[in-house]
Scaffold this active site. Structure first.
Site, PDB file in Angstrom:
ATOM      1  CE  LYS A   1      41.577  49.546  35.518  1.00  0.00           C
ATOM      2  NZ  LYS A   1      41.455  49.649  36.960  1.00  0.00           N
TER       3      LYS A   1
ATOM      4  CG  ASP B   1      44.990  47.187  43.775  1.00  0.00           C
ATOM      5  OD1 ASP B   1      45.778  47.282  42.809  1.00  0.00           O
ATOM      6  OD2 ASP B   1      43.762  47.273  43.647  1.00  0.00           O
TER       7      ASP B   1
ATOM      8  CE1 TYR C   1      38.657  51.134  39.822  1.00  0.00           C
ATOM      9  CE2 TYR C   1      37.604  49.276  40.899  1.00  0.00           C
ATOM     10  CZ  TYR C   1      37.750  50.099  39.803  1.00  0.00           C
ATOM     11  OH  TYR C   1      36.989  49.886  38.684  1.00  0.00           O
TER      12      TYR C   1
ATOM     13  NE  ARG D   1      33.283  26.103  37.197  1.00  0.00           N
ATOM     14  CZ  ARG D   1      33.350  25.089  38.064  1.00  0.00           C
ATOM     15  NH1 ARG D   1      34.117  25.182  39.143  1.00  0.00           N
ATOM     16  NH2 ARG D   1      32.663  23.983  37.863  1.00  0.00           N
TER      17      ARG D   1
END
Ligand SMILES: *Cc1c(COP(=O)(O)O)cnc(C)c1O
Length: 405
Positions: free
Chosen positions: A219, A194, A111, A58
């Site tokens: 993406k 972004d 988005y 983690r």
């Protein structure tokens, strides 16, 4: 690049980085374990050449560390962190950097998930947000900020450029100039971009002064429509804060996904170049078609278009995303989408296969109709993520579907 950041001698000579499918790592000694934790929890400064050792997946993992080093290269960032999703990258970054009472200035449209997170989730934490339209000037951004009545609380300018689905551009340098004007000593205003649509190949926001670059690696970086992941990069100091928040929110990417992304990176340039060339070809075909009213593609911006100067300044190529308005409305758009065969009707983007969707009723359906129309997202708009198929096959599919409209 395909070997950067990986040392075969540490993995039995394996040419490729193995998948370190392990939750935890064995310490060489109790003293080593203690030293790793001191660095991981920031209890002391690292000594010369000392870095955090492997502790627990983690916090860190060899696949993720190699991937992060490679991603940082593309944007020439000091440091990178990978996440379980693009939304995890955005939300973890925002929570790491923002305090109750502060203000976020953001470009619209964003988005859908980001828009919801900024306006609804951050509101619960006492963080205010105000949006400005993509494509506006630096002065207009500042006017929106002033009109909010909370300009003094500005901490973050968050932008997405090109904007989805209209390809409107936000001037990154204008955002940076605004942020610098509004920064005070000890309390800088940060700019986060972004860069999912054009990066990491065709746009490098850090070079234009942005502090952070974010990605939905789902993406173009992933590129095969088979993983969900995200990334954030910037200076070592900022990334340390963000990485610490990632540890406590538990939003780190897993080793198997990290390995898949490393594999994807090897063909990133080939894929994005092919998609960009195909998109140009498809955009030209659509622009000449009598049933198409307008094409939104960065490769077709006219000299006089307000976005043209920004494009020249900050984009290296027009990328593989385009939208177009049909003559008509939703009925015409639906007829086209239902008739497509090679091009699949799905949201998401950046994969090897071409995808089409209807922003007004799908990705952007959450935006009230009036605002949506103001942003230029009409009922007749179709968004296309152009894949690596033969461009004539894509155009033939669009041609037969347009016949049915
Ligand atoms: C998809 C997307 C996101 C969200 O990423 P996920 O990987 O789906 O969480 C954020 N920003 C943009 C521009 C996107 O296209």
């Amino acid at each position: 690049m395909p070997s950067y950041g990986y040392r075969p001698e540490l993995s039995e000579g394996a040419l490729k980085c193995p998948i370190f499918q392990t939750s935890t790592f064995v310490f060489e000694s109790a003293e080593a374990g203690k030293a790793f934790f001191e660095l991981a929890y920031g209890l002391r400064e690292p000594g010369p050449g000392e870095s955090i050792g492997l502790i627990y997946s983690r916090l860190n993992n060899p696949d993720l560390e190699v991937l992060e080093d490679r991603l940082a290269l593309w944007d020439e960032a000091e440091s990178c962190a990978v996440f379980v999703s693009g939304m995890a990258a955005i939300s973890t970054t925002a929570i790491a950097l923002l305090q109750p009472g502060e203000l976020v200035l953001f470009s619209e449209p964003l988005y859908g998930g980001t828009d919801y997170f900024l306006s609804k989730v951050l509101a619960k934490l006492g963080i205010r947000t105000v949006g400005f339209p993509a494509g506006c000037s630096g002065d207009e951004m500042e006017a929106v900020l002033e009109a909010s009545g909370r300009a003094d609380a500005l901490r973050l300018i968050f932008v997405e450029t090109p904007a989805n689905p209209t390809n409107a551009l936000v001037d990154i340098e204008a955002c940076v100039a605004l942020a610098r004007r509004r920064s005070s000593t000890g309390r800088p205003v940060l700019v986060a971009v972004d860069n999912t649509f054009l990066g990491p190949l065709w746009q490098h926001p850090l070079k234009h002064g942005a502090d952070l670059v974010l990605y939905s690696a789902t993406k173009y970086i992933g590129g095969h429509s088979d993983v969900i992941a995200g990334a954030c990069m910037g200076s070592l100091a900022l990334m340390q804060e963000i990485r610490a928040m990632r540890t406590f929110l538990g939003t780190c990417c897993d080793p198997w996904t990290g390995w898949l992304l490393m594999r994807s990176l090897e063909t990133l340039k080939l894929r994005m170049t092919s998609q960009m060339k195909n998109a140009r070809y498809v955009a030209d075909f659509l622009a000449d078609h009598p049933k198409v009213e307008r094409v939104y593609y960065l490769g077709r911006l006219a000299e006089g278009d307000p976005g043209h100067a920004v494009y020249k300044k900050q984009c290296l190529a027009p990328g593989g995303m385009l939208s177009f308005d049909l003559v008509g409305g939703e009925a015409e758009a639906f007829r086209l989408l239902n008739a497509l065969q090679l091009v699949k009707l799905a949201v998401s983007l950046g994969g090897t296969e071409s995808l089409a969707e209807h922003p007004a009723s799908m990705t952007h359906s959450d935006i009230p109709r009036e605002s949506r129309l103001r942003m230029g997202i009409g009922d007749a708009m179709v968004r296309l993520s152009v894949g690596v198929e033969h461009p004539e096959d894509i155009n033939a599919d669009l041609a037969q579907a347009l016949e049915r409209v």
